[in-house]
Write a protein that holds these residues in place. Structure first.
Motif, PDB file in Angstrom:
ATOM      1  N   TYR A   1       0.832  -1.208   0.000  1.00  0.00           N
ATOM      2  CA  TYR A   1       0.000   0.000   0.000  1.00  0.00           C
ATOM      3  C   TYR A   1       0.863   1.254   0.000  1.00  0.00           C
ATOM      4  CZ  TYR A   1      -4.218  -2.713   0.993  1.00  0.00           C
ATOM      5  OH  TYR A   1      -5.280  -3.590   0.906  1.00  0.00           O
ATOM      6  N   ASN A   2       0.216   2.385  -0.263  1.00  0.00           N
ATOM      7  CA  ASN A   2       0.886   3.680  -0.214  1.00  0.00           C
ATOM      8  C   ASN A   2       1.256   4.009   1.222  1.00  0.00           C
ATOM      9  OD1 ASN A   2       0.933   6.794   0.027  1.00  0.00           O
ATOM     10  ND2 ASN A   2       1.086   6.411  -2.167  1.00  0.00           N
ATOM     11  N   CYS A   3       2.489   4.487   1.426  1.00  0.00           N
ATOM     12  CA  CYS A   3       2.992   4.709   2.781  1.00  0.00           C
ATOM     13  C   CYS A   3       2.368   5.912   3.470  1.00  0.00           C
ATOM     14  CB  CYS A   3       4.506   4.914   2.744  1.00  0.00           C
ATOM     15  SG  CYS A   3       5.420   3.558   2.000  1.00  0.00           S
ATOM     16  N   THR A   4       1.916   6.898   2.715  1.00  0.00           N
ATOM     17  CA  THR A   4       1.459   8.145   3.324  1.00  0.00           C
ATOM     18  C   THR A   4      -0.039   8.374   3.231  1.00  0.00           C
ATOM     19  OG1 THR A   4       1.933   9.330   1.258  1.00  0.00           O
ATOM     20  CG2 THR A   4       3.675   9.267   2.915  1.00  0.00           C
ATOM     21  N   THR A   5      -0.733   7.684   2.336  1.00  0.00           N
ATOM     22  CA  THR A   5      -2.180   7.908   2.202  1.00  0.00           C
ATOM     23  C   THR A   5      -3.004   6.793   2.830  1.00  0.00           C
ATOM     24  OG1 THR A   5      -2.256   6.840   0.018  1.00  0.00           O
ATOM     25  CG2 THR A   5      -1.822   9.211   0.083  1.00  0.00           C
ATOM     26  N   THR A   6      -2.362   5.666   3.097  1.00  0.00           N
ATOM     27  CA  THR A   6      -3.065   4.530   3.701  1.00  0.00           C
ATOM     28  C   THR A   6      -2.836   4.538   5.210  1.00  0.00           C
ATOM     29  OG1 THR A   6      -2.648   3.247   1.691  1.00  0.00           O
ATOM     30  CG2 THR A   6      -3.359   2.038   3.645  1.00  0.00           C
ATOM     31  N   ARG A   7      -3.886   4.240   5.962  1.00  0.00           N
ATOM     32  CA  ARG A   7      -3.775   4.164   7.419  1.00  0.00           C
ATOM     33  C   ARG A   7      -4.136   2.762   7.889  1.00  0.00           C
ATOM     34  NH1 ARG A   7      -3.684   9.119  10.260  1.00  0.00           N
ATOM     35  NH2 ARG A   7      -3.648  10.926   8.860  1.00  0.00           N
ATOM     36  N   ARG A   8      -3.329   2.260   8.792  1.00  0.00           N
ATOM     37  CA  ARG A   8      -3.539   0.926   9.318  1.00  0.00           C
ATOM     38  C   ARG A   8      -3.322   0.926  10.833  1.00  0.00           C
ATOM     39  NH1 ARG A   8      -5.832   0.382   5.308  1.00  0.00           N
ATOM     40  NH2 ARG A   8      -5.473  -1.106   3.597  1.00  0.00           N
ATOM     41  N   ASN A   9      -3.702  -0.198  11.459  1.00  0.00           N
ATOM     42  CA  ASN A   9      -3.457  -0.357  12.885  1.00  0.00           C
ATOM     43  C   ASN A   9      -1.952  -0.472  13.150  1.00  0.00           C
ATOM     44  OD1 ASN A   9      -6.192  -0.747  14.328  1.00  0.00           O
ATOM     45  ND2 ASN A   9      -6.363  -2.014  12.492  1.00  0.00           N
ATOM     46  N   LEU A  10      -1.573  -0.148  14.378  1.00  0.00           N
ATOM     47  CA  LEU A  10      -0.165  -0.101  14.748  1.00  0.00           C
ATOM     48  C   LEU A  10       0.155  -1.166  15.786  1.00  0.00           C
ATOM     49  CD1 LEU A  10       2.664   1.144  15.071  1.00  0.00           C
ATOM     50  CD2 LEU A  10       1.651   2.842  16.602  1.00  0.00           C
ATOM     51  N   VAL A  11       1.208  -1.915  15.515  1.00  0.00           N
ATOM     52  CA  VAL A  11       1.773  -2.873  16.457  1.00  0.00           C
ATOM     53  C   VAL A  11       3.279  -2.661  16.462  1.00  0.00           C
ATOM     54  CG1 VAL A  11       2.127  -5.306  17.019  1.00  0.00           C
ATOM     55  CG2 VAL A  11      -0.040  -4.557  16.011  1.00  0.00           C
ATOM     56  N   CYS A  12       3.875  -2.615  17.656  1.00  0.00           N
ATOM     57  CA  CYS A  12       5.324  -2.498  17.775  1.00  0.00           C
ATOM     58  C   CYS A  12       5.903  -3.799  18.302  1.00  0.00           C
ATOM     59  CB  CYS A  12       5.694  -1.355  18.718  1.00  0.00           C
ATOM     60  SG  CYS A  12       5.079   0.270  18.212  1.00  0.00           S
ATOM     61  N   GLU A  13       7.149  -4.065  17.945  1.00  0.00           N
ATOM     62  CA  GLU A  13       7.807  -5.302  18.343  1.00  0.00           C
ATOM     63  C   GLU A  13       9.132  -4.991  19.017  1.00  0.00           C
ATOM     64  OE1 GLU A  13       9.173  -9.564  16.351  1.00  0.00           O
ATOM     65  OE2 GLU A  13       8.760  -7.828  15.090  1.00  0.00           O
ATOM     66  N   ASP A  14       9.445  -5.775  20.054  1.00  0.00           N
ATOM     67  CA  ASP A  14      10.694  -5.593  20.778  1.00  0.00           C
ATOM     68  C   ASP A  14      11.134  -6.949  21.299  1.00  0.00           C
ATOM     69  OD1 ASP A  14      12.663  -3.644  22.171  1.00  0.00           O
ATOM     70  OD2 ASP A  14      11.948  -4.928  23.799  1.00  0.00           O
ATOM     71  N   ALA A  15      12.444  -7.097  21.515  1.00  0.00           N
ATOM     72  CA  ALA A  15      12.942  -8.379  22.003  1.00  0.00           C
ATOM     73  C   ALA A  15      12.408  -8.709  23.386  1.00  0.00           C
ATOM     74  CB  ALA A  15      14.480  -8.361  22.020  1.00  0.00           C
ATOM     75  N   GLN A  16      12.183  -7.694  24.209  1.00  0.00           N
ATOM     76  CA  GLN A  16      11.697  -7.913  25.562  1.00  0.00           C
ATOM     77  C   GLN A  16      10.172  -7.968  25.634  1.00  0.00           C
ATOM     78  OE1 GLN A  16      13.983  -8.642  27.843  1.00  0.00           O
ATOM     79  NE2 GLN A  16      15.535  -8.272  26.267  1.00  0.00           N
ATOM     80  N   VAL A  17       9.525  -7.162  24.801  1.00  0.00           N
ATOM     81  CA  VAL A  17       8.059  -7.139  24.748  1.00  0.00           C
ATOM     82  C   VAL A  17       7.663  -7.510  23.324  1.00  0.00           C
ATOM     83  CG1 VAL A  17       5.987  -5.755  25.116  1.00  0.00           C
ATOM     84  CG2 VAL A  17       8.063  -5.277  26.446  1.00  0.00           C
ATOM     85  N   PRO A  18       7.354  -8.789  23.064  1.00  0.00           N
ATOM     86  CA  PRO A  18       7.173  -9.242  21.675  1.00  0.00           C
ATOM     87  C   PRO A  18       6.228  -8.365  20.853  1.00  0.00           C
ATOM     88  CG  PRO A  18       7.188 -11.096  23.158  1.00  0.00           C
ATOM     89  CD  PRO A  18       7.205  -9.877  24.025  1.00  0.00           C
ATOM     90  N   TYR A  19       5.046  -8.017  21.401  1.00  0.00           N
ATOM     91  CA  TYR A  19       4.132  -7.174  20.633  1.00  0.00           C
ATOM     92  C   TYR A  19       3.492  -6.171  21.583  1.00  0.00           C
ATOM     93  CZ  TYR A  19       4.782 -10.710  17.092  1.00  0.00           C
ATOM     94  OH  TYR A  19       5.347 -11.567  16.189  1.00  0.00           O
ATOM     95  N   TYR A  20       3.469  -4.937  21.131  1.00  0.00           N
ATOM     96  CA  TYR A  20       2.939  -3.860  21.956  1.00  0.00           C
ATOM     97  C   TYR A  20       1.930  -3.079  21.126  1.00  0.00           C
ATOM     98  CZ  TYR A  20       2.803   0.610  24.429  1.00  0.00           C
ATOM     99  OH  TYR A  20       2.389   1.748  25.075  1.00  0.00           O
ATOM    100  N   TYR A  21       0.748  -2.840  21.693  1.00  0.00           N
ATOM    101  CA  TYR A  21      -0.327  -2.138  20.982  1.00  0.00           C
ATOM    102  C   TYR A  21      -0.559  -0.796  21.669  1.00  0.00           C
ATOM    103  CZ  TYR A  21      -0.975  -6.977  19.555  1.00  0.00           C
ATOM    104  OH  TYR A  21      -0.765  -8.249  19.082  1.00  0.00           O
ATOM    105  N   PRO A  22       0.043   0.280  21.173  1.00  0.00           N
ATOM    106  CA  PRO A  22      -0.026   1.558  21.880  1.00  0.00           C
ATOM    107  C   PRO A  22      -1.449   2.098  22.020  1.00  0.00           C
ATOM    108  CG  PRO A  22       1.657   1.592  20.177  1.00  0.00           C
ATOM    109  CD  PRO A  22       0.847   0.369  19.960  1.00  0.00           C
ATOM    110  N   GLN A  23      -2.185   2.098  20.922  1.00  0.00           N
ATOM    111  CA  GLN A  23      -3.540   2.630  20.939  1.00  0.00           C
ATOM    112  C   GLN A  23      -4.251   2.200  19.655  1.00  0.00           C
ATOM    113  OE1 GLN A  23      -3.371   6.996  20.739  1.00  0.00           O
ATOM    114  NE2 GLN A  23      -1.185   6.842  20.325  1.00  0.00           N
ATOM    115  N   PRO A  24      -5.587   2.249  19.646  1.00  0.00           N
ATOM    116  CA  PRO A  24      -6.322   1.708  18.493  1.00  0.00           C
ATOM    117  C   PRO A  24      -6.402   2.647  17.291  1.00  0.00           C
ATOM    118  CG  PRO A  24      -7.843   2.518  20.146  1.00  0.00           C
ATOM    119  CD  PRO A  24      -6.470   2.650  20.741  1.00  0.00           C
TER     120      PRO A  24
END
Length: 324
Positions: free
Chosen positions: A123-146
């Motif tokens: 998808y287009n990087c600047t016109t498309t919006r999607r949900n956000l998930v972050c990944e870290d070695a200590q915290v496998p998946y982090y969901y900041p906000q919806p």
């Protein structure tokens, strides 16, 4: 009359020894130069004086680069648009990719990737919006906000938390990301890129300012007024630049067997020979070589004390020492 005879090898053979030069370098450091050069000229300068133009392989190095240039001025780094497009991960790893595209993808309609349960979409990087998930070695998946995010904003938000967008190594990695509340799609760290580092590093770390790169087929500049983020400029533009790596200390000891009626270190002929050699080095792009003669005094003393010794080997030997 002063006579010099080079009996070991022709002078042209000296330059074959450059491949035997030893380089000594320290851990990664960045060096800012307030000289105004094009990207290519800056690259040549850095390769001669250090190792190369600055490469960035992690956010820690991006911050170090920002600190190096802070309060100075925008400067070239070693990233250049080389025209060879490829899919990369935003964490800088440059690892090989699995092929998890859904049918009909990628269609190259954008350059950033989201995932649903069945695979990836482009998808287009600047016109498309999607949900956000972050990944870290200590915290496998982090969901900041919806909230829904553009890809670049999502990546930068994860980085502000010391994390990255998820990297998918196989289909089993997709299911844990898609929680019931995020059942539609989420961004992952995959993006389409045409840039390459001057030192041939595989780092896929990019730290562009908003709206960049500008697709100028150009080169990257670190922006000192935007937290050290980068923007694109035509490579022929003359700018300051940042090199990486400690200065290369190189020493070459070249042995020349010579016979002379005088001291090469003090003679006009010896000085003239050094000038000719330095000119040859300059013609090969080595402008700061310092040449000097180093006489083998012990060998000369042996010959003076025992003239018969001269028949067992060459005459007085002068060594040419080069420090770059």
């Amino acid at each position: 009359m002063f006579r010099v005879r080079v009996s070991a090898f022709r002078l042209i053979g000296i330059f074959m020894l450059l491949s035997m030069t030893e380089s000594i370098s320290a851990p990664l450091e960045y060096y800012y130069y307030n000289q105004i050069l094009s990207w290519s000229d800056a690259q040549s300068f850095c390769r001669r004086k250090h190792s190369d133009l600055a490469t960035v392989t992690s956010m820690e190095e991006a911050q170090l680069l920002a600190q190096t240039t802070a309060g100075l001025g925008d400067a070239w780094i070693g990233l250049r648009n080389d025209g060879t497009a490829k899919w990369l991960w935003s964490d800088g790893s440059g690892e090989p990719l699995p092929l998890l595209w859904i049918a009909g993808q990628p269609d190259f309609s954008g350059g950033c990737v989201d995932t649903i349960a069945s695979g990836w979409n482009d998808y287009n990087c600047t016109t498309t919006r999607r949900n956000l998930v972050c990944e870290d070695a200590q915290v496998p998946y982090y969901y900041p906000q919806p909230d829904l995010w553009e890809w670049t904003a999502a990546r930068d938000h994860c980085r502000s938390l010391g994390m990255e967008l998820p990297k998918i190594k196989g289909m089993p990695d997709i299911a844990p990301i898609l929680t019931p509340s995020l059942h539609v799609s989420v961004w992952i760290g995959l993006f389409w890129d045409r840039w390459a580092w001057s030192d041939e590093s595989t780092s896929s770390l990019r730290y562009w300012t908003l709206g960049e790169p500008a697709n100028l087929q150009g080169c990257a500049i670190v922006n000192v007024t935007d937290q050290g983020r980068w923007y694109e400029e035509q490579c022929e533009t003359e700018m300051p630049f940042v090199c990486q790596g400690a200065g290369n200390l190189r020493r070459v000891l070249i042995k020349l067997k010579m016979e002379s009626d005088g001291d090469l270190d003090r003679s006009a002929a010896g000085a003239q020979l050094l000038k000719q050699l330095e000119a040859q080095f300059r013609s090969q792009g080595i402008s700061d070589a310092k040449l000097s003669w180093k006489s083998d005094i012990r060998r000369q003393d042996e010959i003076n004390e025992n003239p018969a010794a001269e028949s067992h080997g060459p005459g007085p030997c002068d060594k040419l020492k080069w420090n770059d």
